[in-house]
Scaffold this motif. Structure first.
Motif, mmCIF file in Angstrom:
data_model
loop_
_atom_site.group_PDB
_atom_site.id
_atom_site.type_symbol
_atom_site.label_atom_id
_atom_site.label_comp_id
_atom_site.label_asym_id
_atom_site.label_seq_id
_atom_site.Cartn_x
_atom_site.Cartn_y
_atom_site.Cartn_z
ATOM 1 N N LEU A 45 0.846 -1.195 0.000
ATOM 2 C CA LEU A 45 0.000 0.000 0.000
ATOM 3 C C LEU A 45 0.884 1.248 0.000
ATOM 4 C CD1 LEU A 45 -2.946 1.093 0.261
ATOM 5 C CD2 LEU A 45 -2.566 1.104 2.740
ATOM 6 N N GLN A 46 0.641 2.125 -0.940
ATOM 7 C CA GLN A 46 1.361 3.384 -1.029
ATOM 8 C C GLN A 46 0.370 4.528 -0.817
ATOM 9 O OE1 GLN A 46 4.387 3.474 -4.306
ATOM 10 N NE2 GLN A 46 3.362 1.578 -4.975
ATOM 11 N N HIS A 47 0.898 5.751 -0.664
ATOM 12 C CA HIS A 47 0.017 6.896 -0.466
ATOM 13 C C HIS A 47 0.431 8.064 -1.358
ATOM 14 C CE1 HIS A 47 -1.342 4.727 3.151
ATOM 15 N NE2 HIS A 47 -2.431 5.464 3.024
ATOM 16 N N PHE A 48 -0.557 8.660 -1.974
ATOM 17 C CA PHE A 48 -0.389 9.836 -2.813
ATOM 18 C C PHE A 48 -0.887 11.046 -2.015
ATOM 19 C CE2 PHE A 48 -2.652 12.516 -6.161
ATOM 20 C CZ PHE A 48 -1.497 13.195 -6.545
ATOM 21 N N THR A 49 0.017 11.960 -1.715
ATOM 22 C CA THR A 49 -0.334 13.151 -0.944
ATOM 23 C C THR A 49 -0.535 14.328 -1.889
ATOM 24 O OG1 THR A 49 0.949 12.346 0.945
ATOM 25 C CG2 THR A 49 0.394 14.689 0.919
ATOM 26 N N PHE A 50 -1.650 15.007 -1.744
ATOM 27 C CA PHE A 50 -1.957 16.129 -2.635
ATOM 28 C C PHE A 50 -2.848 17.126 -1.904
ATOM 29 C CE2 PHE A 50 -5.344 13.115 -2.942
ATOM 30 C CZ PHE A 50 -6.500 13.802 -3.262
ATOM 31 N N SER A 51 -3.007 18.288 -2.500
ATOM 32 C CA SER A 51 -3.828 19.340 -1.910
ATOM 33 C C SER A 51 -5.160 19.431 -2.643
ATOM 34 C CB SER A 51 -3.105 20.688 -1.986
ATOM 35 O OG SER A 51 -3.915 21.726 -1.441
ATOM 36 N N SER A 52 -6.239 19.498 -1.888
ATOM 37 C CA SER A 52 -7.574 19.616 -2.469
ATOM 38 C C SER A 52 -8.474 20.321 -1.476
ATOM 39 C CB SER A 52 -8.136 18.225 -2.796
ATOM 40 O OG SER A 52 -9.462 18.302 -3.287
ATOM 41 N N GLN A 53 -9.192 21.320 -1.940
ATOM 42 C CA GLN A 53 -10.142 22.065 -1.111
ATOM 43 C C GLN A 53 -9.474 22.593 0.164
ATOM 44 O OE1 GLN A 53 -13.987 20.124 -0.696
ATOM 45 N NE2 GLN A 53 -13.870 19.241 -2.749
ATOM 46 N N GLN A 54 -8.311 23.229 -0.032
ATOM 47 C CA GLN A 54 -7.584 23.939 1.026
ATOM 48 C C GLN A 54 -7.100 23.010 2.149
ATOM 49 O OE1 GLN A 54 -9.897 27.300 2.363
ATOM 50 N NE2 GLN A 54 -9.794 28.320 0.377
ATOM 51 N N GLN A 55 -6.818 21.761 1.803
ATOM 52 C CA GLN A 55 -6.288 20.841 2.805
ATOM 53 C C GLN A 55 -5.406 19.790 2.145
ATOM 54 O OE1 GLN A 55 -9.599 18.466 4.596
ATOM 55 N NE2 GLN A 55 -10.851 19.327 2.959
ATOM 56 N N THR A 56 -4.518 19.238 2.908
ATOM 57 C CA THR A 56 -3.640 18.186 2.428
ATOM 58 C C THR A 56 -4.292 16.837 2.684
ATOM 59 O OG1 THR A 56 -1.667 19.522 2.862
ATOM 60 C CG2 THR A 56 -1.358 17.145 2.651
ATOM 61 N N LEU A 57 -4.374 16.025 1.645
ATOM 62 C CA LEU A 57 -5.049 14.742 1.726
ATOM 63 C C LEU A 57 -4.100 13.621 1.324
ATOM 64 C CD1 LEU A 57 -8.435 15.713 0.015
ATOM 65 C CD2 LEU A 57 -7.934 15.654 2.468
ATOM 66 N N SER A 58 -4.417 12.420 1.790
ATOM 67 C CA SER A 58 -3.608 11.245 1.481
ATOM 68 C C SER A 58 -4.508 10.178 0.869
ATOM 69 C CB SER A 58 -2.950 10.702 2.755
ATOM 70 O OG SER A 58 -2.268 9.496 2.496
ATOM 71 N N MET A 59 -4.105 9.714 -0.298
ATOM 72 C CA MET A 59 -4.898 8.740 -1.049
ATOM 73 C C MET A 59 -4.128 7.426 -1.115
ATOM 74 S SD MET A 59 -6.433 9.474 -4.831
ATOM 75 C CE MET A 59 -7.588 8.400 -5.671
ATOM 76 N N GLY A 60 -4.652 6.385 -0.477
ATOM 77 C CA GLY A 60 -4.006 5.083 -0.519
ATOM 78 C C GLY A 60 -4.210 4.417 -1.872
ATOM 79 N N TYR A 61 -3.220 3.665 -2.313
ATOM 80 C CA TYR A 61 -3.361 2.960 -3.587
ATOM 81 C C TYR A 61 -2.359 1.810 -3.667
ATOM 82 C CZ TYR A 61 0.861 5.340 -5.288
ATOM 83 O OH TYR A 61 2.158 5.788 -5.447
ATOM 84 N N MET A 62 -2.682 0.847 -4.492
ATOM 85 C CA MET A 62 -1.759 -0.228 -4.844
ATOM 86 C C MET A 62 -1.384 -0.065 -6.304
ATOM 87 S SD MET A 62 -3.582 -3.493 -2.921
ATOM 88 C CE MET A 62 -5.218 -3.004 -3.504
ATOM 89 N N ASP A 63 -0.115 -0.190 -6.606
ATOM 90 C CA ASP A 63 0.396 -0.114 -7.975
ATOM 91 C C ASP A 63 1.155 -1.412 -8.220
ATOM 92 O OD1 ASP A 63 1.427 0.501 -10.437
ATOM 93 O OD2 ASP A 63 2.647 2.205 -9.773
#
Length: 340
Positions: A45-63
């Motif tokens: 499991l990896q995580h993609f960190t990005f900014s959306s709607q004035q907050q930092t979010l973390s999106m889990g994913y498998m590649d």
């Protein structure tokens, strides 16, 4: 009866209470963190960190890379409302063995991803989040496979990013009808929230057995009940329920039904014909309920709406054919992807 883990309770207390009350500990024994910490994913499991709607979010994913000779193609698997990327386990294995790269994200608000206190959920926003993830991974074109609510999201993704969508595959997608227009009652977010706070392992299993597996049950399904019940019972209980409520509101109020005709990518519908999933049917009148969730009819109707669509039916299967009969489903999916 199910049990919710409160921060001040020990897991031992929860399990002791379950044992005293005769609950099934095999279904509610594990408690997971707010982002499903503690649950074992089938691939790293990896995580993609990005900014959306004035907050930092973390999106889990498998590649997951191909385990055999790579064919140069990528498949993106979009999970449903009561599912996670992990529930694609068998399909990921089958695809990677045939040379596909497979990306299986957990959308914001679900599973291993951030549960924001405030977020304006739209299918467009979730599609954009996914597109940003794929850009980060250097993927410019992919087969998009969406199951259940993920089918609504996959449809929106293909409408927004047709040039990046090599093919669209919809597996028992919800949203093949507009429940609201057919008379299903609206719930407020607060009402959804109160409903979601009450989720427990027994209720989850009962619903899944009736809807996902055509009344049948196999031991291998237990881990998916454990996944949802453990997430809902954990320290993120309130956040999980709140985000679930917001997501249900999105699903009910943002139909893609009217835009199926606008799809201009190769599309396949894969439908378990015994499925009866319909948002709002649980509180609808008998007359309205009788109109909803007839996938044996809806699949055929929507296949005619989507230009050039192909319909594949799994007679007698429920809402999750990829989990009910994974070998049959995966072989059928691979054959469809190999078509010119």
């Amino acid at each position: 009866m199910g049990f919710r883990f409160k921060p001040k309770q020990s897991l031992a207390v929860v399990l002791a209470s379950a044992a005293l009350c005769g609950a099934a500990p095999a279904l509610a024994a594990n408690v997971y963190g707010e982002q499903l910490e503690g649950f074992r994913y089938p691939f790293p499991l990896q995580h993609f960190t990005f900014s959306s709607q004035q907050q930092t979010l973390s999106m889990g994913y498998m590649d997951v890379k191909p385990t055999h000779q790579a064919n140069g193609k990528t498949v993106v698997l979009m999970h449903g409302k009561n599912f996670c990327g992990a529930t694609w386990d068998d399909t990921i294995k089958a695809l990677s063995q045939q040379g596909y790269r497979v990306v299986a994200p957990d959308q914001i608000g679900f599973c291993s991803s951030t549960k924001p206190a405030n977020y304006q959920y739209t299918f467009q926003q979730l599609a954009q989040n996914t597109h940003q993830l794929l850009q980060q991974l250097g993927i410019n074109n992919a087969v998009i496979v969406g199951h259940s609510t993920g089918g609504m999201l996959a449809t929106r993704y293909a409408l927004m990013y047709p040039q990046q969508t090599q093919k669209l595959v919809l597996v028992n997608p919800i949203g093949l009808e507009d429940w609201k227009a057919k008379g299903a009652p609206w719930r407020s977010v607060d009402q959804w929230y109160q409903r979601e706070l009450k989720l427990d392992a027994a209720g989850i299993k009962k619903y899944e057995q009736q809807t996902y597996y055509s009344g049948q049950w196999k031991p291998e399904y237990d881990k998916w009940v454990d996944m949802l019940a453990g997430l809902n019972s954990g320290p993120g209980h309130n956040k999980v329920a709140w985000n679930s409520a917001l997501l249900y509101d999105m699903i009910f109020t943002q139909p893609v039904y009217y835009e199926f005709k606008d799809l201009n990518v190769p599309t396949t519908l894969m439908i378990g014909t015994a499925d009866t999933t319909a948002i709002g049917s649980d509180i609808a009148s008998p007359e309205v309920k009788a109109k909803l969730g007839h996938y044996n009819v809806l699949g055929k109707q929507v296949a005619k709406m989507i230009p050039g669509a192909r319909l594949i039916e799994f007679p007698g299967m429920g809402h999750a054919p990829q989990m009910e009969e994974p070998q049959k489903f995966n072989q059928t999916l691979l054959e469809d992807l190999a078509r010119k």
